[in-house]
Design an enzyme around this catalytic site. Structure first.
Site, PDB file in Angstrom:
ATOM      1  N   CYS A 170      50.075  43.505  44.544  1.00 31.48           N
ATOM      2  CA  CYS A 170      48.963  43.088  43.687  1.00 31.48           C
ATOM      3  C   CYS A 170      47.644  43.113  44.437  1.00 31.48           C
ATOM      4  CB  CYS A 170      49.232  41.693  43.122  1.00 31.48           C
ATOM      5  SG  CYS A 170      47.863  41.038  42.140  1.00 31.48           S
ATOM      6  N   HIS A 205      30.278  30.919  16.562  1.00 35.04           N
ATOM      7  CA  HIS A 205      29.889  32.028  15.699  1.00 35.04           C
ATOM      8  C   HIS A 205      28.670  32.709  16.293  1.00 35.04           C
ATOM      9  CE1 HIS A 205      29.205  34.344  12.054  1.00 35.04           C
ATOM     10  NE2 HIS A 205      27.935  33.959  12.104  1.00 35.04           N
TER      11      HIS A 205
END
Length: 474
Positions: free
Chosen positions: A50, A454
């Site tokens: 990794c 939003h």
């Protein structure tokens, strides 16, 4: 079983031997400082796949590739862009200028930083249940052994690894970017490198004998193939039957009688556990058909179906999930259980789930759990809802007409059985759904029980959850 080696070479005795310096390297801690520990690793770089050749450096290449691709595609948003100059060499040197010192310092610390830890940079093999022999003939013994030997890239017989045929281990360390690259494979590694190479300007052809992402939701796989095809050539249903190399590069003959000419080939057809290199069958351990070591819920290695005292395994060498976040959790469980053995305390089970699966390509993918077909096959009365990115204000901002989120839900309980997302930030959008499923939350109230910013991308998830609740109420 120990043979002549132990008769001619005196054994070095430890309390704990850890094989592999990937996730296993995280196990030594102050709580285990009273143990004499050997860390055994023969990797080209210290610290595991990794860090050195996988998750971390690939994402450091994905980011500039994405930036270039976004600029090239900006015209659909009304933005005109000129020619781009992206330097493979500059990005490579930046990435490994950061990665390699981390690897080197980690190795130096394990070499001399802790008096109770010895570093053995050799290949080893099991010569008994609690005994290892190194390539130089050293014999290492311990009552407790952790096997975290990882996995390696599979090689194709027709295209053995060499200077211009490489695996993901070398795919980011190329001296220069070839003009024409064939990427063989249909999974996450192939998809990510196809996106990286094409983003940097190479002409990429991805070859695979079956559809891409065959194990994922059909709509996810089809959408990825369609979107990816805008940036690189995708040719499925074929295999390389013959390969020849000349002054102009490689000519690959395919099973459909076509040929392609390329300068280099990345082989990304999967990985195999390194249990064979460790000769774990010599210790009598149980194995799956694919070579993975069998473990129980406590990560204890099994022999004849029973746990072997003091022997644990973690990560790719034992897990069906070749994912770093899974290997890290395995290591946490093993570390806890090693301490429990010292304190004569109960062992900890590895019960964490579900497992998220992510792909950082173009487009991105984030998935966990079952598809609708899998859920129904498993006996669930399940349904599926779909929310397109384009049905939200953020989707309008992106001018996105293909990305979507699917939820698979159990009708009676509202339980989330799976989530399947393709599009920008899919791995991030997946996490609130993983969290809900992990803590046993149903879809009931998840949308209206909290605020959703939003017009953020998370409204994609909010709207999918609202659809699921509506479906249950029908």
């Amino acid at each position: 079983m120990t043979g002549n080696t132990t008769q001619t070479q005196s054994a070095e005795t430890f309390d704990l031997i850890i094989i592999g310096a990937g996730s296993g390297n995280s196990i030594p801690s102050p709580a285990l400082s009273g143990l004499k520990i050997a860390i055994v690793d023969d990797g080209r770089w210290f610290g595991g796949t990794c860090l050195n050749a996988g998750c971390i450096p690939t994402k450091m290449f994905v980011r500039p590739a994405d930036v270039v691709r976004n600029v090239r595609e900006a015209q659909r948003l009304g933005v005109s862009s000129g020619d781009l100059d992206v330097s493979w060499e500059a990005v490579r040197d930046r990435v490994f200028g950061r990665i390699d010192p981390i690897s080197a310092s980690g190795e130096a610390y394990r070499e001399s930083g802790e008096p109770n830890i010895s570093l053995v940079r050799e290949t080893v093999r099991f010569t008994d249940t609690h005994e290892l022999t190194t390539a130089s003939g050293r014999v290492l013994r311990a009552a407790k052994i952790v096997i975290g030997g990882g996995s390696r890239a599979r090689e194709l017989e027709v295209l053995p690894f060499g200077d211009t045929v490489f695996s993901s281990d070398d795919a980011m360390r190329l001296e220069s970017l070839p003009n024409r690259i064939a990427v063989i494979g249909g999974g996450v590694v192939a998809a990510e490198f196809a996106a990286i190479y094409s983003g940097f300007g190479a002409e990429v052809t991805q070859l695979n004998r079956s559809p891409l992402f065959r194990g994922l939701d059909d709509d996810i796989a089809a959408t990825f193939t369609s979107a990816g095809s805008r940036n690189w050539r995708i040719h499925t249903g074929v295999e390389v039957t013959e390969a020849s190399h000349g002054e102009s590069g490689w000519t690959l003959s395919l099973s459909d009688a076509s040929t392609i000419d390329v300068d280099a080939v990345l082989v990304a057809v999967g990985r195999q556990p390194n249990s064979d290199r460790l000769d774990t069958p010599a210790a009598g351990f149980d194995h799956h058909d694919d070579g993975r070591i069998q473990v129980d819920a406590y990560q204890q290695v099994l022999r004849n179906g029973e746990p072997v005292e003091g022997v644990f395994a973690l990560g790719d060498i034992s897990s069906p999930h070749q994912l770093k976040h899974v290997a890290n959790q395995d290591a946490r469980v093993v570390a806890s259980n090693l301490l429990a053995l010292e304190q004569d305390a109960p062992l900890t089970e590895n019960t964490l789930g579900p497992v998220p699966y992510t792909v950082f390509s173009a487009p991105e993918i984030g998935v966990f759990g079952s598809t609708l077909e899998e859920a129904q096959r498993d006996g669930h009365d399940a349904f599926e809802v779909r929310q397109d990115y384009g049905g939200t204000a953020w989707g309008w901002a992106l001018e996105d007409e293909e990305s979507f989120c699917k939820l698979v839900v159990e009708r009676d309980t509202g339980k989330l059985l799976g989530a399947h997302i393709i599009g920008p930030d899919a791995p991030i959008l997946l996490q609130p759904l993983v969290q809900a499923a992990s803590f046993g939350q149903t879809v009931h109230g998840l949308a209206r029980g909290q605020y959703w910013p939003h017009p953020a991308a998370t409204e994609i998830i909010e709207n999918a959850l609202l659809q699921a609740e509506e479906e249950i109420q029908k």
